[in-house]
Scaffold this motif. Structure first.
Motif, PDB file in Angstrom:
ATOM      1  N   GLU A  69      44.514 -19.429 -12.197  1.00 32.94           N
ATOM      2  CA  GLU A  69      45.213 -19.072 -10.961  1.00 32.94           C
ATOM      3  C   GLU A  69      45.819 -20.312 -10.293  1.00 32.94           C
ATOM      4  O   GLU A  69      46.929 -20.255  -9.766  1.00 32.94           O
ATOM      5  N   GLN A  70      45.109 -21.438 -10.359  1.00 36.04           N
ATOM      6  CA  GLN A  70      45.661 -22.679  -9.815  1.00 36.04           C
ATOM      7  C   GLN A  70      46.848 -23.153 -10.651  1.00 36.04           C
ATOM      8  O   GLN A  70      47.835 -23.656 -10.105  1.00 36.04           O
ATOM      9  N   LEU A  75      52.652 -24.121 -11.264  1.00 36.82           N
ATOM     10  CA  LEU A  75      53.912 -23.804 -11.939  1.00 36.82           C
ATOM     11  C   LEU A  75      54.918 -23.189 -10.973  1.00 36.82           C
ATOM     12  O   LEU A  75      56.118 -23.497 -11.049  1.00 36.82           O
ATOM     13  N   GLU A  76      54.443 -22.355 -10.065  1.00 42.66           N
ATOM     14  CA  GLU A  76      55.357 -21.764  -9.075  1.00 42.66           C
ATOM     15  C   GLU A  76      55.983 -22.848  -8.209  1.00 42.66           C
ATOM     16  O   GLU A  76      57.194 -22.845  -7.970  1.00 42.66           O
ATOM     17  N   ASP A 109      48.139 -11.962  -5.171  1.00 49.70           N
ATOM     18  CA  ASP A 109      49.076 -13.031  -4.828  1.00 49.70           C
ATOM     19  C   ASP A 109      49.351 -13.934  -6.028  1.00 49.70           C
ATOM     20  O   ASP A 109      50.473 -14.426  -6.193  1.00 49.70           O
ATOM     21  N   THR A 110      48.369 -14.123  -6.893  1.00 46.81           N
ATOM     22  CA  THR A 110      48.585 -14.905  -8.117  1.00 46.81           C
ATOM     23  C   THR A 110      49.503 -14.153  -9.061  1.00 46.81           C
ATOM     24  O   THR A 110      50.400 -14.748  -9.669  1.00 46.81           O
ATOM     25  N   LEU A 111      49.315 -12.857  -9.168  1.00 45.68           N
ATOM     26  CA  LEU A 111      50.183 -12.026  -9.994  1.00 45.68           C
ATOM     27  C   LEU A 111      51.624 -12.125  -9.507  1.00 45.68           C
ATOM     28  O   LEU A 111      52.551 -12.296 -10.310  1.00 45.68           O
ATOM     29  N   HIS A 112      51.821 -12.070  -8.208  1.00 44.55           N
ATOM     30  CA  HIS A 112      53.165 -12.163  -7.644  1.00 44.55           C
ATOM     31  C   HIS A 112      53.752 -13.558  -7.850  1.00 44.55           C
ATOM     32  O   HIS A 112      54.947 -13.697  -8.144  1.00 44.55           O
ATOM     33  N   SER A 113      52.921 -14.580  -7.719  1.00 42.11           N
ATOM     34  CA  SER A 113      53.380 -15.953  -7.987  1.00 42.11           C
ATOM     35  C   SER A 113      53.815 -16.101  -9.440  1.00 42.11           C
ATOM     36  O   SER A 113      54.835 -16.717  -9.743  1.00 42.11           O
ATOM     37  N   ALA A 114      53.034 -15.512 -10.340  1.00 41.15           N
ATOM     38  CA  ALA A 114      53.378 -15.569 -11.767  1.00 41.15           C
ATOM     39  C   ALA A 114      54.711 -14.879 -12.026  1.00 41.15           C
ATOM     40  O   ALA A 114      55.547 -15.378 -12.790  1.00 41.15           O
ATOM     41  N   VAL A 117      57.545 -17.077 -11.005  1.00 40.69           N
ATOM     42  CA  VAL A 117      57.804 -18.075 -12.045  1.00 40.69           C
ATOM     43  C   VAL A 117      58.672 -17.467 -13.145  1.00 40.69           C
ATOM     44  O   VAL A 117      59.680 -18.043 -13.563  1.00 40.69           O
ATOM     45  N   VAL A 118      58.300 -16.283 -13.606  1.00 35.45           N
ATOM     46  CA  VAL A 118      59.052 -15.607 -14.671  1.00 35.45           C
ATOM     47  C   VAL A 118      60.493 -15.372 -14.236  1.00 35.45           C
ATOM     48  O   VAL A 118      61.434 -15.625 -15.001  1.00 35.45           O
ATOM     49  N   SER A 119      60.679 -14.909 -13.014  1.00 30.46           N
ATOM     50  CA  SER A 119      62.031 -14.641 -12.514  1.00 30.46           C
ATOM     51  C   SER A 119      62.885 -15.897 -12.507  1.00 30.46           C
ATOM     52  O   SER A 119      64.048 -15.872 -12.916  1.00 30.46           O
ATOM     53  N   ARG A 120      62.314 -16.992 -12.073  1.00 31.96           N
ATOM     54  CA  ARG A 120      63.071 -18.262 -12.063  1.00 31.96           C
ATOM     55  C   ARG A 120      63.399 -18.730 -13.478  1.00 31.96           C
ATOM     56  O   ARG A 120      64.477 -19.231 -13.740  1.00 31.96           O
TER      57      ARG A 120
END
Length: 186
Positions: A69-70, A75-76, A109-114, A117-120
């Motif tokens: 998760e960190q 990465l985000e 929130d980690t899922l959304h952060s991931a 990252v994918v979107s970027r």
């Protein structure tokens, strides 16, 4: 301190506990200043080592899960300034696989952060990229995800990829290999 922290990720003998604390410290630095991003990507192999931790996560271990998760958070934050470095380190498929395999086991929130990252990173993919098929398969799976943010993010990724194909004058048919058209009509 940042180069030293990054080198800890490159140390194959570092324990999961040490890596989790290291990732947390890197996150704190990135929260304070986005300028720290350049120092992290300057350490050769650091971003790739962070991505690798997502591939070998043991979700049955609380510390390993916290580390993953960190790593997503790092990465985000790195993607906000240096998404090319994360993309070149194989971050897109690492994070996609992580979401697909462990998305139900991590905090929302980690899922959304991931997914951020994918979107970027999808904006960096070229039509001739060797990992396109794997990416399209994973994104197709995520279109059906229970979390609406993830499903919407996957849809935005397809839009980004389709735009990339169109700008390059390449037929976007490979994007529909796993039922995209049917999902869109549904």
């Amino acid at each position: 301190f940042l180069p030293a922290l990054c080198r800890i990720f490159l140390d194959e003998t570092a324990t999961v506990h040490v890596l989790e604390v290291t990732a947390r410290a890197i996150t704190y630095y990135l929260d304070v200043s986005a300028e720290c991003t350049r120092r992290i990507v300057a350490v050769e192999g650091a971003v790739k080592a962070i991505c690798h931790r997502l591939e070998i996560v043991e979700m049955t271990s609380r510390t390993s899960k916290d580390l993953s998760e960190q790593c997503i958070k790092v990465l985000e934050l790195v993607c906000s300034r240096e998404s090319g470095s994360v993309f070149e380190s194989g971050g897109l498929n690492c994070v996609l696989t992580f979401i697909r395999d462990h998305g139900m086991d991590i905090h929302k929130d980690t899922l959304h952060s991931a997914m951020t990252v994918v979107s970027r990173l999808c904006g960096k993919m070229e039509p001739q990229d060797a990992t396109l098929t794997t990416c399209v398969h994973s994104l197709s799976t995520l279109l059906k995800h229970d979390d609406q943010f993830v499903a919407d993010g996957a849809l935005r990724c397809f839009a980004s990829l389709a735009d990339r194909f169109t700008r390059r004058g390449v037929d976007p048919a490979p994007l529909a290999q796993h039922g995209l058209v049917e999902d869109l009509l549904h």
